[in-house]
Design a protein around this motif. Sequence first.
Motif, PDB file in Angstrom:
ATOM      1  N   THR A  27      27.814   9.340   2.160  1.00  0.00           N
ATOM      2  CA  THR A  27      27.582   9.487   3.593  1.00  0.00           C
ATOM      3  C   THR A  27      26.567   8.435   4.051  1.00  0.00           C
ATOM      4  OG1 THR A  27      25.798  11.094   3.236  1.00  0.00           O
ATOM      5  CG2 THR A  27      28.044  11.957   3.552  1.00  0.00           C
ATOM      6  N   TYR A  28      26.547   8.195   5.370  1.00  0.00           N
ATOM      7  CA  TYR A  28      25.604   7.231   5.939  1.00  0.00           C
ATOM      8  C   TYR A  28      24.807   7.909   7.044  1.00  0.00           C
ATOM      9  CZ  TYR A  28      23.643   3.068   8.098  1.00  0.00           C
ATOM     10  OH  TYR A  28      22.767   2.134   8.596  1.00  0.00           O
ATOM     11  N   ASN A  29      23.481   7.893   6.928  1.00  0.00           N
ATOM     12  CA  ASN A  29      22.599   8.523   7.916  1.00  0.00           C
ATOM     13  C   ASN A  29      22.081   7.461   8.876  1.00  0.00           C
ATOM     14  OD1 ASN A  29      20.745   9.952   9.386  1.00  0.00           O
ATOM     15  ND2 ASN A  29      19.665  10.823   7.615  1.00  0.00           N
ATOM     16  N   ARG A  30      22.599   7.459  10.085  1.00  0.00           N
ATOM     17  CA  ARG A  30      22.188   6.487  11.098  1.00  0.00           C
ATOM     18  C   ARG A  30      20.775   6.756  11.617  1.00  0.00           C
ATOM     19  NH1 ARG A  30      25.519   3.304  13.951  1.00  0.00           N
ATOM     20  NH2 ARG A  30      24.318   3.732  15.838  1.00  0.00           N
ATOM     21  N   LEU A  31      20.195   7.916  11.301  1.00  0.00           N
ATOM     22  CA  LEU A  31      18.876   8.292  11.812  1.00  0.00           C
ATOM     23  C   LEU A  31      17.798   8.215  10.739  1.00  0.00           C
ATOM     24  CD1 LEU A  31      19.840  11.278  14.128  1.00  0.00           C
ATOM     25  CD2 LEU A  31      19.399   8.907  14.757  1.00  0.00           C
ATOM     26  N   SER A  32      18.071   7.499   9.651  1.00  0.00           N
ATOM     27  CA  SER A  32      17.078   7.331   8.590  1.00  0.00           C
ATOM     28  C   SER A  32      16.649   5.869   8.493  1.00  0.00           C
ATOM     29  CB  SER A  32      17.650   7.780   7.242  1.00  0.00           C
ATOM     30  OG  SER A  32      16.721   7.504   6.211  1.00  0.00           O
ATOM     31  N   LEU A  33      15.341   5.662   8.385  1.00  0.00           N
ATOM     32  CA  LEU A  33      14.816   4.312   8.195  1.00  0.00           C
ATOM     33  C   LEU A  33      15.127   3.775   6.802  1.00  0.00           C
ATOM     34  CD1 LEU A  33      11.243   4.713   9.741  1.00  0.00           C
ATOM     35  CD2 LEU A  33      13.117   3.375  10.709  1.00  0.00           C
ATOM     36  N   PHE A  34      15.233   4.664   5.843  1.00  0.00           N
ATOM     37  CA  PHE A  34      15.295   4.258   4.439  1.00  0.00           C
ATOM     38  C   PHE A  34      16.734   4.337   3.934  1.00  0.00           C
ATOM     39  CE2 PHE A  34      11.139   6.227   5.275  1.00  0.00           C
ATOM     40  CZ  PHE A  34      10.357   5.090   5.147  1.00  0.00           C
ATOM     41  N   GLN A  35      17.290   3.170   3.639  1.00  0.00           N
ATOM     42  CA  GLN A  35      18.687   3.076   3.256  1.00  0.00           C
ATOM     43  C   GLN A  35      18.836   2.655   1.793  1.00  0.00           C
ATOM     44  OE1 GLN A  35      21.023   4.183   5.136  1.00  0.00           O
ATOM     45  NE2 GLN A  35      19.888   4.422   7.067  1.00  0.00           N
ATOM     46  N   SER A  36      20.059   2.652   1.307  1.00  0.00           N
ATOM     47  CA  SER A  36      20.349   2.414  -0.111  1.00  0.00           C
ATOM     48  C   SER A  36      20.050   0.972  -0.513  1.00  0.00           C
ATOM     49  CB  SER A  36      21.822   2.720  -0.387  1.00  0.00           C
ATOM     50  OG  SER A  36      22.653   1.733   0.213  1.00  0.00           O
ATOM     51  N   PRO A  37      19.940   0.700  -1.812  1.00  0.00           N
ATOM     52  CA  PRO A  37      19.623  -0.657  -2.289  1.00  0.00           C
ATOM     53  C   PRO A  37      20.645  -1.720  -1.900  1.00  0.00           C
ATOM     54  CG  PRO A  37      19.236   0.948  -4.025  1.00  0.00           C
ATOM     55  CD  PRO A  37      19.923   1.683  -2.916  1.00  0.00           C
ATOM     56  N   THR A  38      21.869  -1.308  -1.541  1.00  0.00           N
ATOM     57  CA  THR A  38      22.888  -2.295  -1.167  1.00  0.00           C
ATOM     58  C   THR A  38      23.058  -2.419   0.341  1.00  0.00           C
ATOM     59  OG1 THR A  38      24.646  -0.626  -1.303  1.00  0.00           O
ATOM     60  CG2 THR A  38      24.154  -1.878  -3.313  1.00  0.00           C
ATOM     61  N   HIS A  39      22.207  -1.762   1.118  1.00  0.00           N
ATOM     62  CA  HIS A  39      22.318  -1.830   2.578  1.00  0.00           C
ATOM     63  C   HIS A  39      22.224  -3.279   3.044  1.00  0.00           C
ATOM     64  CE1 HIS A  39      21.336  -1.145   6.857  1.00  0.00           C
ATOM     65  NE2 HIS A  39      22.006  -0.031   6.696  1.00  0.00           N
ATOM     66  N   ALA A  40      23.073  -3.655   3.994  1.00  0.00           N
ATOM     67  CA  ALA A  40      23.198  -5.065   4.377  1.00  0.00           C
ATOM     68  C   ALA A  40      21.911  -5.679   4.912  1.00  0.00           C
ATOM     69  CB  ALA A  40      24.311  -5.214   5.422  1.00  0.00           C
ATOM     70  N   ILE A  41      21.112  -4.909   5.682  1.00  0.00           N
ATOM     71  CA  ILE A  41      19.930  -5.520   6.310  1.00  0.00           C
ATOM     72  C   ILE A  41      18.607  -4.842   5.970  1.00  0.00           C
ATOM     73  CG2 ILE A  41      21.199  -6.527   8.236  1.00  0.00           C
ATOM     74  CD1 ILE A  41      20.204  -4.203   9.958  1.00  0.00           C
ATOM     75  N   THR A  42      18.588  -3.538   5.612  1.00  0.00           N
ATOM     76  CA  THR A  42      17.307  -2.873   5.338  1.00  0.00           C
ATOM     77  C   THR A  42      17.355  -2.019   4.075  1.00  0.00           C
ATOM     78  OG1 THR A  42      17.897  -1.017   6.786  1.00  0.00           O
ATOM     79  CG2 THR A  42      16.595  -2.806   7.770  1.00  0.00           C
ATOM     80  N   PRO A  43      17.592  -2.623   2.908  1.00  0.00           N
ATOM     81  CA  PRO A  43      17.514  -1.838   1.672  1.00  0.00           C
ATOM     82  C   PRO A  43      16.068  -1.438   1.389  1.00  0.00           C
ATOM     83  CG  PRO A  43      17.795  -4.168   1.178  1.00  0.00           C
ATOM     84  CD  PRO A  43      17.932  -4.033   2.664  1.00  0.00           C
ATOM     85  N   ALA A  44      15.797  -0.135   1.365  1.00  0.00           N
ATOM     86  CA  ALA A  44      14.412   0.345   1.283  1.00  0.00           C
ATOM     87  C   ALA A  44      13.725  -0.067  -0.012  1.00  0.00           C
ATOM     88  CB  ALA A  44      14.389   1.869   1.423  1.00  0.00           C
ATOM     89  N   ILE A  45      14.493  -0.318  -1.063  1.00  0.00           N
ATOM     90  CA  ILE A  45      13.910  -0.655  -2.351  1.00  0.00           C
ATOM     91  C   ILE A  45      13.083  -1.941  -2.293  1.00  0.00           C
ATOM     92  CG2 ILE A  45      15.897  -2.007  -3.144  1.00  0.00           C
ATOM     93  CD1 ILE A  45      15.469  -0.813  -5.907  1.00  0.00           C
ATOM     94  N   SER A  46      13.387  -2.803  -1.329  1.00  0.00           N
ATOM     95  CA  SER A  46      12.702  -4.098  -1.227  1.00  0.00           C
ATOM     96  C   SER A  46      11.617  -4.124  -0.155  1.00  0.00           C
ATOM     97  CB  SER A  46      13.729  -5.207  -0.927  1.00  0.00           C
ATOM     98  OG  SER A  46      14.657  -5.319  -1.969  1.00  0.00           O
ATOM     99  N   LEU A  47      11.261  -2.967   0.398  1.00  0.00           N
ATOM    100  CA  LEU A  47      10.353  -2.937   1.540  1.00  0.00           C
ATOM    101  C   LEU A  47       8.986  -3.538   1.223  1.00  0.00           C
ATOM    102  CD1 LEU A  47       9.776  -2.161   4.445  1.00  0.00           C
ATOM    103  CD2 LEU A  47       9.184   0.139   3.664  1.00  0.00           C
ATOM    104  N   ILE A  48       8.356  -3.115   0.122  1.00  0.00           N
ATOM    105  CA  ILE A  48       7.011  -3.606  -0.191  1.00  0.00           C
ATOM    106  C   ILE A  48       7.014  -5.106  -0.490  1.00  0.00           C
ATOM    107  CG2 ILE A  48       5.029  -3.390  -1.732  1.00  0.00           C
ATOM    108  CD1 ILE A  48       5.432  -1.083   0.274  1.00  0.00           C
ATOM    109  N   PRO A  49       7.899  -5.604  -1.387  1.00  0.00           N
ATOM    110  CA  PRO A  49       7.936  -7.064  -1.583  1.00  0.00           C
ATOM    111  C   PRO A  49       8.248  -7.826  -0.296  1.00  0.00           C
ATOM    112  CG  PRO A  49       9.144  -5.958  -3.329  1.00  0.00           C
ATOM    113  CD  PRO A  49       8.824  -4.913  -2.311  1.00  0.00           C
TER     114      PRO A  49
END
Length: 574
Positions: free
Chosen positions: A247-269
């Motif tokens: 599923t895809y949550n349009r109301l979440s800031l934190f998305q999966s590692p393969t998200h096209a523009i905002t993968p949350a895993i890379s936020l700190i770097p």
Amino acid sequence: MPEIPLDFWDYVIFASFFLMLGGVGYWAGRGEQASSQDYFLAGRKLPWYVVGGSFIASNISSEHFIGMIGSAVVFGVCVSLMEWANVVTFSLLIWLFIPFLLSSRVFTIPEFLEKRFSLAVRQCFAVVTVLSNVVAFLATVLYGGGLALQSMFGWSLWFSIIALGIVAGVWAIYGGLSSVAWTDLLTVVVMIAGGVLVSVLGLQALAGEDGNLLDGFRVMIERNQATSGPWAEAVAQQREHLTDQETYNRLSLFQSPTHAITPAISLIPLILSVSIWYNVLNQFMIQRVLGAKDAYHARMGIVLAGWVKVFFPLISVLPGMVLFALHPEIMLRPWDEVKPAADQGYVSLIQSLVPIGLRGLLLAALFGAIQSTINSVLNSTSTILTLDIYRRLLVPSASDRHLVRVGVITSTVVLIIAIVLGGFVGELGGSLFEYAQSLYAFFAPPFAALFLLGIGWRRINSAGALATIVTGFALGIGLKLYLSVSPEAPAWLFPFWNQAALNWIVCIVVCIAVSLATPPPRAEQVTEQLTFHWSKLALSEGLGTHWYGSVVTWWGLFVVAMLILFVTFSGIVF
């Protein structure tokens, strides 16, 4: 883009804005060509509200009103992460970088890098900054603005870009940073007013005749949850392009590692690479901080900019979510048609929601955003070309007046080049916002890595810095080539955030390894003006004298507000 019908009062409002802009630009730029400090740093006399207003206005442009709204149509609230994550960088600016950079008394970031590392590092950064300013900022902004002009007046794209470049660039050429900063302050007020108007009208359209704004907000949230109707069908149809999850949550800031523009895993770097490069090392952003009256005005200016970032998604993301709620059919097209259609969102909302007579204000907001970025980038590019390349390498003995003349000439030449390149941006296809962000992710990692290590650790030397630059750009190009010829590459490697994070980590390792393997820097390269000496850093200076005007008070409230937003849109509440 769809044409926007205008009437007499729209033209009056639009023209009035530019007349006011011209008056402010002329007033602020009088006598600013008397010295290089006046022209390039506004005589170091900018008050905090001008610093903050100009910092934000320089950051906001066509890729926000057109591209960011378009990305919000497709991806939802996660696009806000690009604004709200700045809480970390802004806090570092306020508490560490501002007192540090002001104490160094430099005109440009390349000048600082020469003192800390070497002339070679300075010139590498200067050249890359000029290239990124022209390709990633000016060309993108001119193209986005040209599209809007084309839709307004039916002009050809090329003529629109040329007209926009000339009108927008005149004050940067005439009055330097002072004209740029004061016109930015007027512009940001108009941008916010126009952006809020679109959001209010959009929410009212969702609420219906008998509803209020809160009702409209509830409808917008419900439809963006995409649990039923055409909204669920739209997300389901494009799910494979949005996420690798079920599923895809349009109301979440934190998305999966393969998200096209905002993968949350890379936020700190990403914060420590792209955000540091954009907000601290980027000359056209940091220049207004270097031009502040003193540390208090510089710090309070960034606090003001931070508060604008808190609310900015209301005018750059919420309209996109409103458009999805009103027209989910945009997402029911074939995927290669979705992003271009979404990029028309801002103009479509103006056309369908804003009554004739008020459209001039919205268009003034859009063009205010465009001209402020063009002015700022032109001024900073001219500063670097004049002081870091022309004076440093060609004419070290040039007088102040001579440098100002060179600044005027270089601004003009850069504008012409950017106009030519701007006409070809559309040939690249895809989302305007994603195009700009992918370029930031390419340019940022090596310089952010060497800057952070260089000011924090005195053992880092010029050899390590140069190796980092070469490695960073070689890896960035290598990743692009690899992904273009290897469709079987790991899915997590395609998002540009992840590429930037990987590149930054490699650059950190290379910078440390090469520095430790080569002789340490000279004593004059690691003075208290060039590296952090915690005991001597003026952290408590320039904080204000009263609690209600204190940097600490307003920064603390800013951080709390951001934390509330992160929790609200973390996927827990919605």
